[in-house]
Scaffold this active site. Structure first.
Site, PDB file in Angstrom:
ATOM      1  N   SER A  89       0.818  -1.211   0.000  1.00 30.66           N
ATOM      2  CA  SER A  89       0.000   0.000   0.000  1.00 30.66           C
ATOM      3  C   SER A  89       0.852   1.261   0.000  1.00 30.66           C
ATOM      4  O   SER A  89       2.027   1.253   0.385  1.00 30.66           O
ATOM      5  CB  SER A  89      -0.921   0.025   1.222  1.00 30.66           C
ATOM      6  OG  SER A  89      -1.786  -1.080   1.231  1.00 30.66           O
ATOM      7  N   GLN A  90       0.248   2.353  -0.423  1.00 27.31           N
ATOM      8  CA  GLN A  90       0.904   3.653  -0.366  1.00 27.31           C
ATOM      9  C   GLN A  90       1.280   3.966   1.078  1.00 27.31           C
ATOM     10  O   GLN A  90       0.453   3.836   1.985  1.00 27.31           O
ATOM     11  CB  GLN A  90      -0.026   4.722  -0.920  1.00 27.31           C
ATOM     12  CG  GLN A  90       0.567   6.113  -0.953  1.00 27.31           C
ATOM     13  CD  GLN A  90      -0.432   7.148  -1.461  1.00 27.31           C
ATOM     14  OE1 GLN A  90      -1.580   6.817  -1.749  1.00 27.31           O
ATOM     15  NE2 GLN A  90       0.006   8.398  -1.562  1.00 27.31           N
TER      16      GLN A  90
END
Length: 450
Positions: A89-90
């Site tokens: 994920s970011q």
């Protein structure tokens, strides 16, 4: 066809031999990312900041150039048939969710969605040696990769399990915290049962075509939100993925389905019959309603969800030859996805469509959605009664002055959610400021506060 995590944390042996120019560069890139997250207000707690400074993300993303690893971006982990089904994920949303989770040293945590193992390592650093983490993923290759990455980074205390996260992990229950790093449309019963009475559940929850990272705590017989933030995650996979009113239509692969039917309120659906309708003959009914796609998306979409229990959306995650005739109204920003809305009943569906040959103008994206056109209603499988019902609803919204929407983009700081298991009576009623969705195992009460 498929790309997954590798076992070797760094393919170049020279890069593993103590300090040096390369190591200095990695350290500088890592600290620059942390400063970026701090400047944007995503890192506010000292323990979480310390974890981001200490845990080297590049050990969890072998083979990815370090300048990409330490950008604030999503990194694909596994791609099947051109569709990404797992990612790291970011960092920004990871920081946001860790702030929401409220970890304390020594707690017992279940993570659903192991991915690369990086998020589990961050949590392990925060919890310390007295804490316990179980992270679970549905794919054996991802599990093996996460184990290798965690060991290479020195976090051997994290237990990585291959299984269906919808079932939780009973052997280590109960948990102080349960976190999902995949989106779900409902709250699985095992998550209720495996959470301590004073625990917290954090998950990306699908509310129509939007997702919100919701931190929930027990309040007597239900769960209540203590934090809500906007987010975007891949969907939970496995049998539970369709339990909350999210159904896969059409041919499947190991990847996400080509089509997703998303319902406000759960109802059994014959996916074979429905897909046969979508792939068969159709015709459009003119509505006489001239509206921009922006008005339809942010106005009629949410108005429909308040007025019609059978409201639905249809989402495609990628281009597909069989889908060329489907009536796409919206492109989901930042994703290779398109969507339209409608109603579904009796294993038939009616959907909004664009006029024949109409295309979104080539002007700027911020203006193209403001151009009005006549909205059509597409009838599939000869179920004209359903199409005319949708037509009537569209005209009613127009006659009512096109009420503005708040559901899709309300400002996440103004949303409050309560989740009632279906066996618990829900004492609340729908109002203009309160929506109630019935899923397979829960009722979701979504309310906007002033």
């Amino acid at each position: 066809m498929e790309a997954g995590p590798r076992r070797d944390p760094d393919p170049d042996p020279a890069h593993r031999n103590g300090p040096g120019q390369h190591q200095d560069q990695l350290e500088a890139q890592q600290q620059a990312l942390v400063e970026h997250l701090k400047e944007r207000g995503f890192l506010r707690t000292a323990r979480i900041e310390a974890a981001f400074r200490a845990v080297p993300r590049h050990l969890f993303l072998p083979g990815v150039p370090s300048e990409e690893v330490y950008r604030d971006q999503v990194i694909p982990l596994k791609i099947v048939d051109g569709v990404c089904i797992s990612s790291s994920s970011q960092p920004a949303i990871m920081a946001i969710m860790l702030e929401q989770l409220g970890l304390e040293p020594g707690q017992r945590v279940l993570e659903i969605g192991a991915a690369s193992g990086y998020n589990a390592a961050l949590m392990a650093h925060i919890l310390g040696e007295s804490g316990t983490i179980v992270t679970i993923d549905i794919d054996e290759d991802l599990v093996e990769g996460a184990r290798a990455h965690l060991e290479a980074a020195g976090y051997r205390q994290v237990h990585v399990i291959c299984g269906d996260g919808a079932q939780g992990y009973p052997p280590a229950a109960p948990y102080d915290r349960i976190i999902l790093t995949v989106a779900a449309g409902d709250i699985a019963t095992p998550w209720y049962e495996q959470l301590k009475p004073d625990g917290r559940l954090l998950l990306p929850l699908v509310l129509r075509d939007a997702q919100f990272s919701v931190a929930l705590e027990r309040r007597d017989d239900h769960l209540e939100s203590v934090s809500v933030r906007f987010c975007a995650f891949m969907m939970l996979r496995g049998p539970f993925a369709e339990a909350g009113g999210i159904f896969a239509l059409g041919p499947r692969t190991e990847a996400s389905p080509a089509l997703q039917l998303r319902l406000n309120n759960y109802q059994p659906v014959d996916v074979t019959a429905l897909y046969r309708d979508l792939a068969g003959p159709w015709y459009d009914l003119p509505s006489g309603v001239l509206a921009s796609l922006h008005e339809v998306h942010y106005g009629f979409n949410s108005w429909l969800s308040q007025q019609e229990p059978t409201a639905c959306s249809l989402v495609a995650q990628r281009e597909h030859p069989a889908l060329t005739e489907l009536p796409w109204l919206f492109k989901v920003a930042g994703l290779e996805a398109r969507a339209t809305i409608g109603i579904v009943a009796d294993n038939h569906v009616a959907l909004l469509a664009l006029p024949p040959g109409w295309r979104v103008p080539a002007s700027g994206a911020s203006q193209s959605g403001q151009v009005a056109c006549e909205i059509m209603v597409r009838c599939f499988g000869g179920a004209e009664y359903l199409a005319r019902r949708l037509l009537s609803l569209l005209r009613s919204w127009d006659t009512a002055g096109r009420p503005a929407s708040w559901l899709l983009m309300p400002g996440d700081d103004r949303l409050r959610l309560r989740v009632y298991p279906l066996h618990v009576p829900c004492p609340e009623k729908p109002t203009p400021e309160r929506l109630i969705f019935t899923r397979r195992w829960s009722r979701l009460v979504i309310e906007r506060q002033a």
